[in-house]
Scaffold this motif. Structure first.
Motif, PDB file in Angstrom:
ATOM      1  N   MET A   1      23.032 -44.011  33.377  1.00 15.06           N
ATOM      2  CA  MET A   1      22.884 -43.387  34.689  1.00 15.06           C
ATOM      3  C   MET A   1      22.701 -44.457  35.757  1.00 15.06           C
ATOM      4  O   MET A   1      21.931 -45.388  35.557  1.00 15.06           O
ATOM      5  N   ASN A   2      23.355 -44.274  36.882  1.00 19.06           N
ATOM      6  CA  ASN A   2      23.141 -45.260  37.939  1.00 19.06           C
ATOM      7  C   ASN A   2      21.951 -44.852  38.820  1.00 19.06           C
ATOM      8  O   ASN A   2      21.404 -43.755  38.701  1.00 19.06           O
ATOM      9  N   GLU A   3      21.587 -45.772  39.687  1.00 13.94           N
ATOM     10  CA  GLU A   3      20.417 -45.600  40.556  1.00 13.94           C
ATOM     11  C   GLU A   3      20.436 -44.268  41.312  1.00 13.94           C
ATOM     12  O   GLU A   3      19.449 -43.542  41.361  1.00 13.94           O
ATOM     13  N   PHE A   4      21.617 -43.916  41.857  1.00 16.17           N
ATOM     14  CA  PHE A   4      21.655 -42.742  42.723  1.00 16.17           C
ATOM     15  C   PHE A   4      21.537 -41.442  41.943  1.00 16.17           C
ATOM     16  O   PHE A   4      20.884 -40.500  42.398  1.00 16.17           O
ATOM     17  N   SER A   5      22.159 -41.407  40.745  1.00 19.02           N
ATOM     18  CA  SER A   5      21.991 -40.171  39.983  1.00 19.02           C
ATOM     19  C   SER A   5      20.576 -40.057  39.424  1.00 19.02           C
ATOM     20  O   SER A   5      20.054 -38.952  39.285  1.00 19.02           O
ATOM     21  N   VAL A   6      19.928 -41.186  39.133  1.00 17.18           N
ATOM     22  CA  VAL A   6      18.516 -41.145  38.699  1.00 17.18           C
ATOM     23  C   VAL A   6      17.662 -40.536  39.813  1.00 17.18           C
ATOM     24  O   VAL A   6      16.884 -39.608  39.595  1.00 17.18           O
ATOM     25  N   ILE A   7      17.836 -41.050  41.024  1.00 18.58           N
ATOM     26  CA  ILE A   7      17.033 -40.562  42.162  1.00 18.58           C
ATOM     27  C   ILE A   7      17.258 -39.068  42.357  1.00 18.58           C
ATOM     28  O   ILE A   7      16.321 -38.285  42.481  1.00 18.58           O
ATOM     29  N   ASP A  94      16.819 -45.200  30.957  1.00 14.24           N
ATOM     30  CA  ASP A  94      16.793 -44.403  29.728  1.00 14.24           C
ATOM     31  C   ASP A  94      16.460 -42.953  30.077  1.00 14.24           C
ATOM     32  O   ASP A  94      15.383 -42.654  30.592  1.00 14.24           O
ATOM     33  N   GLU A  95      17.408 -42.059  29.782  1.00 21.08           N
ATOM     34  CA  GLU A  95      17.233 -40.671  30.229  1.00 21.08           C
ATOM     35  C   GLU A  95      16.066 -39.949  29.591  1.00 21.08           C
ATOM     36  O   GLU A  95      15.399 -39.140  30.238  1.00 21.08           O
ATOM     37  N   SER A  96      15.820 -40.220  28.307  1.00 20.75           N
ATOM     38  CA  SER A  96      14.709 -39.498  27.680  1.00 20.75           C
ATOM     39  C   SER A  96      13.388 -40.004  28.259  1.00 20.75           C
ATOM     40  O   SER A  96      12.445 -39.238  28.456  1.00 20.75           O
ATOM     41  N   TRP A  97      13.329 -41.284  28.595  1.00 13.61           N
ATOM     42  CA  TRP A  97      12.137 -41.850  29.236  1.00 13.61           C
ATOM     43  C   TRP A  97      11.958 -41.233  30.626  1.00 13.61           C
ATOM     44  O   TRP A  97      10.870 -40.782  30.991  1.00 13.61           O
ATOM     45  N   LEU A  98      13.051 -41.196  31.387  1.00  7.94           N
ATOM     46  CA  LEU A  98      12.975 -40.659  32.752  1.00  7.94           C
ATOM     47  C   LEU A  98      12.597 -39.180  32.776  1.00  7.94           C
ATOM     48  O   LEU A  98      11.892 -38.726  33.675  1.00  7.94           O
ATOM     49  N   LYS A  99      13.076 -38.470  31.766  1.00  8.81           N
ATOM     50  CA  LYS A  99      12.770 -37.045  31.678  1.00  8.81           C
ATOM     51  C   LYS A  99      11.264 -36.840  31.554  1.00  8.81           C
ATOM     52  O   LYS A  99      10.659 -36.051  32.274  1.00  8.81           O
ATOM     53  N   ARG A 100      10.645 -37.558  30.636  1.00  9.61           N
ATOM     54  CA  ARG A 100       9.195 -37.445  30.428  1.00  9.61           C
ATOM     55  C   ARG A 100       8.434 -37.980  31.653  1.00  9.61           C
ATOM     56  O   ARG A 100       7.449 -37.403  32.080  1.00  9.61           O
ATOM     57  N   PHE A 101       8.914 -39.104  32.169  1.00 10.13           N
ATOM     58  CA  PHE A 101       8.237 -39.713  33.319  1.00 10.13           C
ATOM     59  C   PHE A 101       8.231 -38.746  34.506  1.00 10.13           C
ATOM     60  O   PHE A 101       7.191 -38.497  35.125  1.00 10.13           O
ATOM     61  N   SER A 102       9.395 -38.178  34.794  1.00  4.48           N
ATOM     62  CA  SER A 102       9.460 -37.307  35.972  1.00  4.48           C
ATOM     63  C   SER A 102       8.682 -36.018  35.724  1.00  4.48           C
ATOM     64  O   SER A 102       8.106 -35.444  36.648  1.00  4.48           O
ATOM     65  N   LYS A 103       8.630 -35.593  34.474  1.00  3.19           N
ATOM     66  CA  LYS A 103       7.839 -34.401  34.165  1.00  3.19           C
ATOM     67  C   LYS A 103       6.353 -34.642  34.480  1.00  3.19           C
ATOM     68  O   LYS A 103       5.698 -33.815  35.111  1.00  3.19           O
ATOM     69  N   ASP A 120      11.745 -46.186  45.849  1.00  2.44           N
ATOM     70  CA  ASP A 120      12.744 -47.205  45.588  1.00  2.44           C
ATOM     71  C   ASP A 120      12.918 -47.264  44.075  1.00  2.44           C
ATOM     72  O   ASP A 120      11.953 -47.104  43.334  1.00  2.44           O
ATOM     73  N   THR A 121      14.147 -47.466  43.625  1.00  2.92           N
ATOM     74  CA  THR A 121      14.418 -47.499  42.193  1.00  2.92           C
ATOM     75  C   THR A 121      15.148 -48.786  41.877  1.00  2.92           C
ATOM     76  O   THR A 121      16.221 -49.032  42.434  1.00  2.92           O
ATOM     77  N   THR A 122      14.539 -49.618  41.036  1.00  7.70           N
ATOM     78  CA  THR A 122      15.130 -50.923  40.765  1.00  7.70           C
ATOM     79  C   THR A 122      15.071 -51.243  39.278  1.00  7.70           C
ATOM     80  O   THR A 122      14.274 -50.654  38.539  1.00  7.70           O
ATOM     81  N   GLN A 123      15.912 -52.194  38.878  1.00  8.15           N
ATOM     82  CA  GLN A 123      15.899 -52.646  37.484  1.00  8.15           C
ATOM     83  C   GLN A 123      14.998 -53.874  37.389  1.00  8.15           C
ATOM     84  O   GLN A 123      15.100 -54.799  38.205  1.00  8.15           O
ATOM     85  N   GLY A 124      14.108 -53.866  36.397  1.00 12.53           N
ATOM     86  CA  GLY A 124      13.182 -54.978  36.226  1.00 12.53           C
ATOM     87  C   GLY A 124      12.101 -54.591  35.244  1.00 12.53           C
ATOM     88  O   GLY A 124      12.183 -53.527  34.629  1.00 12.53           O
TER      89      GLY A 124
END
Ligand code: ADP
Ligand code: MG
Length: 319
Positions: A1-7, A94-103, A120-124
């Motif tokens: 997933m890219n930055e914009f679809s994550v946001i 990581d989508e499964s990580w983001l799913k739990r995080f956003s929940k 802001d969403t960045t890689q690091g």
């Protein structure tokens, strides 16, 4: 997933909206409307992986705690949390990580009706920086500065539970059921937001004791130019602390952090009114001592002996 679809998928779509958000996520900056007669409070806290949480935590808990740590700071100023922005740096999307995080994020925001307005969403390396904004009627915020000699010192709940959880994350003899109570305390703190209006009316100073009672109360002492005399037996201890670490209980309650309770002072004259306001709002606060002239922290033990308390607690960049 890219930055914009994550946001879009994990942050924008699920953000709760408040009437005072003119526009939130999607522009170069958010716009909010501070209601007439209100002061705006702003605070930022960063949580770094393996410093403030362990990277193997459920991402739900990481996000939940990150929000609550910030809510605690706003609460300590006697302001109500309103808006929040999130700067998230993560190694992969990581989508499964983001799913739990956003929940966890949206769950925590929902508890106090806080609106996520940007970020802001960045890689690091995994790091979460949150800026929170809160509101209080003009002039009613409470600072570290303001305590006077003879003021009563209070804490908003029992202490040492999170420190016990941290001290025993290694294999130990804490019963599984008890450990889950302690981990709940560590990972899902609930700042005492219902104390906010009471603090606005009665508190002369306040601080959140995320880094340990002794160190944080000493910040009040320095800012207010007073000394604190604590009745050591009055410090409310987490029941499991007395069960498992009776001999170290006071030490952990004084110097262990991560409880996200508040420490504050009220004038002795308003004791009855303050107590009534607490009872009416169903909040329990514990008197633990009194301010006096001087500097620093003193403790009175069960034999009525006065001892000096070191203002130590959690610190970054410690030698
Ligand atoms: P810019 O390139 O101008 O920095 P971004 O592409 O980073 O803008 O962000 C686009 C929009 O998404 C902005 O409104 C920003 O506030 C919001 N945003 C970015 N990351 C997050 C996040 N993690 N949580 C909430 N909002 C975010
Ligand atoms: Mg950006």
């Amino acid at each position: 997933m890219n930055e914009f679809s994550v946001i879009d998928q994990y942050f924008k779509r699920q953000a709760l909206s408040r009437e005072d958000v003119v526009y939130g996520i999607g522009d170069d900056a958010a716009c909010v409307r501070v209601p007439a007669g209100m002061d705006l409070f702003i605070s930022t806290d960063t949580l770094v992986s393996d410093v403030h949480f362990s990277s193997d935590w459920d991402p739900f808990d990481i996000a939940y705690k990150a929000v609550m740590v910030n809510v605690s700071d706003i609460t300590a100023m006697a302001a109500n949390p309103a808006w929040l922005s999130l700067a998230l740096s993560m190694p992969t999307s990581d989508e499964s990580w983001l799913k739990r995080f956003s929940k966890g994020l949206h769950k925590a925001l929902g508890v106090f009706g806080i609106s996520l307005i940007g970020g802001d969403t960045t890689q690091g390396p995994l790091t979460i920086t949150i800026s929170i904004h809160g509101l209080a009627p003009v002039g009613q915020g409470v600072r570290r500065k303001g305590a006077k000699a003879s003021d009563i010192i209070w804490v908003s709940g029992d202490l040492g539970g999170a420190a016990l959880a941290l001290s025993s994350l290694k294999p130990n003899n804490i019963a599984k059921k008890d450990m889950s109570i302690l981990l709940e305390k560590l990972k899902h703190p609930t700042p005492k937001v219902n104390l906010v209006p009471i603090l606005q009316t009665y508190a002369t100073s306040a601080i959140d004791i995320s880094d340990g009672l002794a160190q944080d109360l000493n910040h009040i002492c320095i800012a207010s130019q007073v000394a604190a005399r604590l009745s050591l037996q009055s410090i409310p201890l987490h029941p499991l602390l007395t069960k498992y670490q009776a001999d170290k209980a006071i030490e952990l309650a004084l110097h262990g952090g991560d409880d996200y309770e508040l420490c504050f002072t009220t004038p002795a004259e308003s004791l009855d009114a303050f107590r009534q306001a607490c009872a009416k709002s169903n909040v329990t606060c514990h008197p633990i001592g009194i301010m006096e002239d001087g500097r620093g922290l003193l403790g009175v033990d069960k034999d009525d002996k006065t001892i000096k308390i070191a203002p130590k607690g959690y610190q970054h960049f410690q030698a």
